[in-house]
Design a protein around this motif. Structure first.
Motif, PDB file in Angstrom:
ATOM      1  N   PHE A 211     -30.642 -72.516  11.776  1.00 62.97           N
ATOM      2  CA  PHE A 211     -31.189 -73.477  10.817  1.00 62.97           C
ATOM      3  C   PHE A 211     -31.394 -72.750   9.493  1.00 62.97           C
ATOM      4  CE2 PHE A 211     -34.689 -71.771  13.395  1.00 62.97           C
ATOM      5  CZ  PHE A 211     -35.534 -71.228  12.435  1.00 62.97           C
ATOM      6  N   CYS A 213     -32.865 -71.189   6.073  1.00 64.25           N
ATOM      7  CA  CYS A 213     -34.176 -70.672   5.653  1.00 64.25           C
ATOM      8  C   CYS A 213     -34.277 -70.659   4.130  1.00 64.25           C
ATOM      9  CB  CYS A 213     -34.417 -69.280   6.231  1.00 64.25           C
ATOM     10  SG  CYS A 213     -33.145 -68.073   5.829  1.00 64.25           S
ATOM     11  N   THR A 247     -28.002 -69.372   7.603  1.00 66.09           N
ATOM     12  CA  THR A 247     -29.061 -69.664   8.563  1.00 66.09           C
ATOM     13  C   THR A 247     -29.953 -68.446   8.739  1.00 66.09           C
ATOM     14  OG1 THR A 247     -27.809 -68.910  10.483  1.00 66.09           O
ATOM     15  CG2 THR A 247     -27.489 -71.212   9.777  1.00 66.09           C
ATOM     16  N   GLU A 293     -39.123 -72.028  13.930  1.00 69.14           N
ATOM     17  CA  GLU A 293     -38.474 -73.326  14.031  1.00 69.14           C
ATOM     18  C   GLU A 293     -38.125 -73.816  12.624  1.00 69.14           C
ATOM     19  OE1 GLU A 293     -41.314 -75.693  16.041  1.00 69.14           O
ATOM     20  OE2 GLU A 293     -41.027 -74.717  17.994  1.00 69.14           O
ATOM     21  N   PRO A 294     -37.225 -74.804  12.494  1.00 62.37           N
ATOM     22  CA  PRO A 294     -36.885 -75.308  11.151  1.00 62.37           C
ATOM     23  C   PRO A 294     -38.136 -75.607  10.340  1.00 62.37           C
ATOM     24  CG  PRO A 294     -35.423 -76.261  12.785  1.00 62.37           C
ATOM     25  CD  PRO A 294     -36.456 -75.474  13.558  1.00 62.37           C
ATOM     26  N   TRP A 295     -38.119 -75.198   9.065  1.00 54.87           N
ATOM     27  CA  TRP A 295     -39.340 -75.223   8.264  1.00 54.87           C
ATOM     28  C   TRP A 295     -39.680 -76.612   7.754  1.00 54.87           C
ATOM     29  CZ3 TRP A 295     -38.223 -70.184   5.012  1.00 54.87           C
ATOM     30  CH2 TRP A 295     -38.119 -69.112   5.900  1.00 54.87           C
ATOM     31  N   ASP A 297     -37.499 -80.602   6.220  1.00 58.95           N
ATOM     32  CA  ASP A 297     -36.248 -81.313   5.968  1.00 58.95           C
ATOM     33  C   ASP A 297     -36.039 -81.399   4.464  1.00 58.95           C
ATOM     34  OD1 ASP A 297     -34.013 -82.898   6.010  1.00 58.95           O
ATOM     35  OD2 ASP A 297     -35.056 -84.726   6.631  1.00 58.95           O
TER      36      ASP A 297
END
Length: 335
Positions: A211, A213, A247, A293-295, A297
């Motif tokens: 994902f 960053c 990513t 985890e994804p920060w 959207d």
């Protein structure tokens, strides 16, 4: 780039002795500006160093410096504050909140001020909810640490001063070789993981770090700040990150590559919190466990709000970061 070689551009950089601040000072100087860098030590590698403190009235300047700076400054970059994710509430609020109030009060005293730019952080969004553009700041989010909250407070204060020509530029983590020389600082932020990975310890990441960053390099970030000063940005908010959008897993892999090390990135699956706790037990930096985890959207179209041409990030700034870890003296990074 618009505004380059403008002999009337006199830039005051508050906090310009740190990692990104030095890169900004270099970019401004190359653009033909007169550069002053304010810091508590008064030392600078670029331009004229001025001793002061953003937490004090009128930046704590001496009478002689105050008169010169107030009369001559046409552009200001607000680039101060510790980047430490472990800072407590006292340090964070004194610098990012009280310091910003002092800086904004000082801007009101500058008769020749044409444009100021506040360097903010995407982490000011904390655990933001929904699709994020340049318009949002408060989304009902929670904050992982006091650093995030401090950056939120600083940007909030800037947005609440419509009478001043202050724009906002948001960055994610900024990497690349230290423009001051020496090793990159691995005591704060995302770089805290680098020594851990190079030592062969695992890092537990959701989707094995697949994902974005929202990372970039210091050189292109500094060029974006210069563009914001000279276009000028006005009261707008810009967000800049490497358009290639590496990513988190790719960042770790590329930083480790010059060492011949393949980072141990472990899937943080259904037992993610448990596995991250195991990671802490074997030496993983505790401060990074909230970023596995994804920060948020982020709408990638925010880049289109920055006038072209865009700077081109160094194609190997991640590998160069890893290479720079091999030598030199570690420096404390302030932005």
């Amino acid at each position: 780039m618009s505004g380059m070689n403008d002999p009337g551009m006199n830039v005051l950089i508050l906090g310009g002795s740190g990692f990104l601040g030095t890169a900004v000072a270099q970019a401004c100087e190359r653009g033909g500006a007169t550069v002053r860098v304010l810091s508590r030590s008064g030392r600078t590698a670029v331009g004229e160093g001025v001793r002061g403190d953003v937490r004090m009235p009128r930046l704590g300047l001496s009478s002689a410096d105050l008169a010169r700076v107030r009369e001559q400054t046409t552009h200001v970059v607000l680039c101060f504050g510790s980047v430490s994710w472990t800072s407590g509430p006292g340090e964070v609020l004194e610098t990012h909140s009280s310091g910003m109030r002092s800086a904004l009060a000082f801007l009101r005293e500058l008769p020749a001020l044409r444009q100021a730019v506040h360097i903010s952080s995407l982490l000011a969004l904390g655990r933001a909810k929904g699709r994020i553009t340049n318009r949002e700041l408060y989304t009902g989010q929670r904050f992982r640490n006091w650093y995030e909250y401090g950056k939120y407070c600083a940007e909030r204060l800037v947005r609440d001063t419509p009478e001043l020509p202050v724009g906002v530029v948001r960055f994610g983590p900024v990497l690349g070789p230290d423009p001051r020389g020496g090793r990159p600082d691995t005591r704060h932020g995302l770089p805290m993981a680098f020594p851990h990975l190079l030592a062969g310890y695992p890092v537990h990441l959701a989707r094995r770090g697949d994902f974005p960053c929202w990372i970039t390099d210091a050189t292109s970030a500094a060029q974006i700040v210069l563009k914001a000063l000279t276009t000028p940005i006005g009261r707008s908010t810009w967000t800049w990150f490497d358009p290639a959008m590496p990513t988190l897993g790719e960042v770790f892999t590329e930083v480790c590559r010059p060492w011949g090390v393949v980072p141990k990135i472990v899937e943080a699956g259904p037992l993610g919190r448990f596995t991250r706790l195991i990671g802490e037990r074997v030496g993983a930096p505790k401060e990074l466990t909230e970023y596995t985890e994804p920060w948020f959207d982020l709408d990638v179209n925010v880049l289109k709000e920055i006038p072209e041409p865009w700077p081109v990030p160094d194609p190997d700034y991640l590998g160069a970061t890893g290479e720079a870890l091999r030598g030199g003296t570690e420096r404390r990074a302030l932005v």
